[in-house]
Write an enzyme that holds these catalytic residues in place. Structure first.
Site, PDB file in Angstrom:
ATOM      1  N   CYS A   1       0.359   5.339  -3.498  1.00  0.00           N
ATOM      2  CA  CYS A   1       0.753   5.001  -4.381  1.00  0.00           C
ATOM      3  C   CYS A   1       0.581   4.810  -5.710  1.00  0.00           C
ATOM      4  CB  CYS A   1       1.584   3.589  -4.086  1.00  0.00           C
ATOM      5  SG  CYS A   1       0.170   2.889  -3.818  1.00  0.00           S
TER       6      CYS A   1
ATOM      7  N   HIS B   1       0.947  -2.492  -3.607  1.00  0.00           N
ATOM      8  CA  HIS B   1       1.081  -1.236  -3.690  1.00  0.00           C
ATOM      9  C   HIS B   1       1.542  -1.213  -4.559  1.00  0.00           C
ATOM     10  CE1 HIS B   1       3.881   1.963  -1.791  1.00  0.00           C
ATOM     11  NE2 HIS B   1       5.080   1.223  -2.070  1.00  0.00           N
TER      12      HIS B   1
ATOM     13  N   ASN C   1      10.350   1.376  -5.680  1.00  0.00           N
ATOM     14  CA  ASN C   1       9.448   1.850  -4.607  1.00  0.00           C
ATOM     15  C   ASN C   1       8.602   2.938  -4.608  1.00  0.00           C
ATOM     16  OD1 ASN C   1       7.927   1.604  -2.066  1.00  0.00           O
ATOM     17  ND2 ASN C   1       8.634   0.289  -1.572  1.00  0.00           N
TER      18      ASN C   1
END
Length: 595
Positions: free
Chosen positions: A84, A253, A291
């Site tokens: 990520c 994240h 996201n």
């Protein structure tokens, strides 16, 4: 040929144009032998088996394209790879089309089109240690059951993000090496900007209310000037990585920042009589995030389809680029109030690009780039030629580090230093850890020319980090001379480094050399009749002016005693300050046969 193309480095000496021409001539699509479509390019360990099948985009869709209706954050959705940090940087990149064109050069000619003969070859560029590096790949992508395993677009026939990820994996040795990484490294790789990581709690430690507003304004200004920004919620343990919170956010994240704005939430219908009469406006600071999973969103205030949106006018909605119908879709894109953002998010990585062009209307910065290294020069720690002294914890060797003097011509100067170390593991599966690096700035005497031998109290010290870069921003510096010392944490750690200096006043940063050692060995013979002889030693300097000047003198007294004596003389100037040393051997005999 542009200036960038002249300085471009070709990874593995692979030339895109030559390889494409060769493939077209042979009527065969390109297969990259440096990064082959096998498990070798996927895994760190040799001999691992898998059911992964490599397929070209034309085998996955009947009408493949590099871009479909331009680039957007939804073009970059993370696959099963834990990268990520890279995917969110690519998502942020879609908000700066000029940079995107730098990373994906000549996109129109790389596009699937009847105008171009398909060759199965693509090129991308990443910024590495002061230069853009062009990486060539084939378009064979890892799939399972006919679907892409890793980064992909939500538009099924759009492939730029999957191909860009493959080029990045090649630069890092294999796909598995992309699991876990530094946000600032990815941002720097795709922009060539100056990367900085802000720790939110540390920033808000003193005076939280004013610091919150300052951080918001700084972030908004950076975003408006084209900075790439990614935010993350740190995980304290391995078990917390990718743990979902009740508010919908995910720990460990990274999220790309896609907007920073202040909106008017004064709904005319709900306004109080006082606010109407006084003309008060209610303001709300908001931040929008993406996201990279393409799902899982914030569910608190200002989340999709929340009641807060009812207080926003249609005009304001249009200015924000929001469609009311899209506010109830779980696409990974969401808004949240600034006060909630600083409550949950722990780290912000931003990569700024400072304008160095004097011809533009925006604020101009002066740039200087220095390349050097920390090296022992094969000497023991602390030796005169040792240039790897470690941080201030090692007082005995700290001043052996490289040193740089810079002068601030007038007060209230802002200077930014970006220290970047070279990545010795480029293209290798085995990743060598970075050394821990940092910077110190000390104010020194206005006439200092030579190296500092004893550390002064620093006016500023950067964070120390084991990543590729550290950043130090000095604001409102007063007029005078300063000394910058880039260091590793421990002595004897060796690495190449680059310093980029950006300032709002024109300054010159130069390396500080040690005092020059003059080696001079001569013999002289004098005849005197008396028993006590005196000789005056004078040291003169040529300073490129019309007149030389004497910098030191010493009177030597010699007795005619038929002996040989060695003298060690400390030379001083007319104020008694030491300027050097001289070794003299005096032989005084009354019989010339001994001379």
């Amino acid at each position: 040929m542009t200036r960038l193309e002249k300085s471009l480095r070709h990874y593995g000496n692979q030339n895109y144009e030559k390889l494409k021409k060769m493939c077209n001539k042979k009527k065969q699509p390109f297969v990259d032998t440096l990064f082959p479509p096998t498990n070798q390019s996927l895994f760190l360990e040799q001999g691992r088996s898998s059911d992964i099948v490599w397929k070209r985009p034309g085998e996955l869709h009947s009408d493949p394209h590099l871009f479909v209706e331009g680039a957007s954050p939804n073009d970059v959705t993370q696959g099963i790879l834990g990268n990520c940090w890279f995917v969110s940087a690519c998502s942020a990149l879609t908000h700066n089309l000029k940079l995107l064109a730098q990373v994906i050069p000549d996109a129109d000619n790389q596009e699937w089109s009847a105008k171009h003969e398909y060759a199965g070859i693509f090129r991308f560029r990443f910024w590495r240690f002061g230069k853009w590096v062009e990486v060539v790949i084939d378009d064979l992508l890892p799939t399972r059951e006919g679907k892409l395993l890793f980064a992909r677009s939500k538009t099924p026939n759009e492939f730029w993000s999957a191909l860009l990820e493959k080029a990045f994996a090649k630069l890092y040795g294999c796909y598995e090496n992309l699991v876990g990484g530094h946000l600032s490294d990815a941002l720097q790789d795709v922009s060539g900007g100056v990367a900085e990581t802000l720790h939110v709690k540390k920033f808000l430690k003193n005076d939280p209310c004013d610091s919150q507003l300052k951080l918001f304004n700084d972030l908004k200004s950076a975003f408006d000037n084209g900075a790439l920004i990614v935010a993350a919620i740190a995980a304290r343990t391995k078990e917390e990585i990718e743990e979902s919170l009740n508010c919908g956010l995910v720990k460990g994240h990274a999220y790309a920042v896609s907007a920073v704005c202040t909106i008017d939430i004064s709904n005319p219908v709900q306004k109080s009589l006082t606010s109407c009469i006084m003309g008060f406006k209610q303001k709300q600071n908001l931040i929008r995030l993406q996201n990279p999973w393409g799902e899982k969103e914030w569910n608190g205030a200002w989340s999709d389809d929340s009641v807060e949106w009812q207080s926003v006018s249609e005009d304001q909605i249009n200015v924000m680029g929001v469609q009311r119908g899209s506010l109830d879709s779980d696409d990974g894109d969401f808004w949240m109030p600034w006060e909630s953002f600083v409550q949950y998010f722990t780290d912000i990585s931003l990569c700024q690009l400072f304008n160095t062009n004097a011809l533009t209307m925006t604020k101009r910065y002066y740039e200087q780039i220095i390349f050097s290294e920390w090296t022992t020069n094969g000497k023991k720690s602390g030796a005169p030629d040792d240039r790897a002294g470690g941080c201030l914890n090692f007082q005995a060797t700290f001043c052996n580090n490289p040193q740089y003097i810079f002068d601030i011509p007038s007060s209230n100067c802002s200077v930014m230093f970006a220290l970047t170390q070279n990545d010795p593991s480029e293209g290798l599966k085995k990743r060598e850890p970075f050394v821990t690096i940092g910077m110190h700035v000390m104010k020194v005497e206005n006439n200092r020319q030579h190296r500092l031998h004893q550390a002064m109290h620093p006016i500023a010290t950067s964070d120390y980090a084991s990543g590729r870069s550290v950043y130090l921003h000095l604001q409102s510096l007063s007029r005078g001379r300063y000394l910058l010392v880039p260091t590793t944490f421990a002595p004897k750690e060796q690495a190449l480094f680059m310093i980029r200096v950006y300032s709002d006043q024109q300054i010159r940063t130069k390396s500080v050399v040690g005092e020059k050692s003059v080696v001079w060995e001569e013999d002289f013979l004098f005849h005197r009749s008396n028993n006590r002889q005196q000789y005056k030693l004078e040291i003169w300097a040529d300073n490129n002016t019309s007149r030389d000047h004497m910098i030191a003198h010493y009177v030597i007294t010699a007795l005619i005693d038929n002996e040989q004596r060695k003298l060690f003389i400390q030379l001083t100037d007319h104020n008694g300050n030491p300027v050097g040393t001289v070794d003299i051997t005096v032989s005084a005999f009354d019989d010339p046969m001994y001379l």
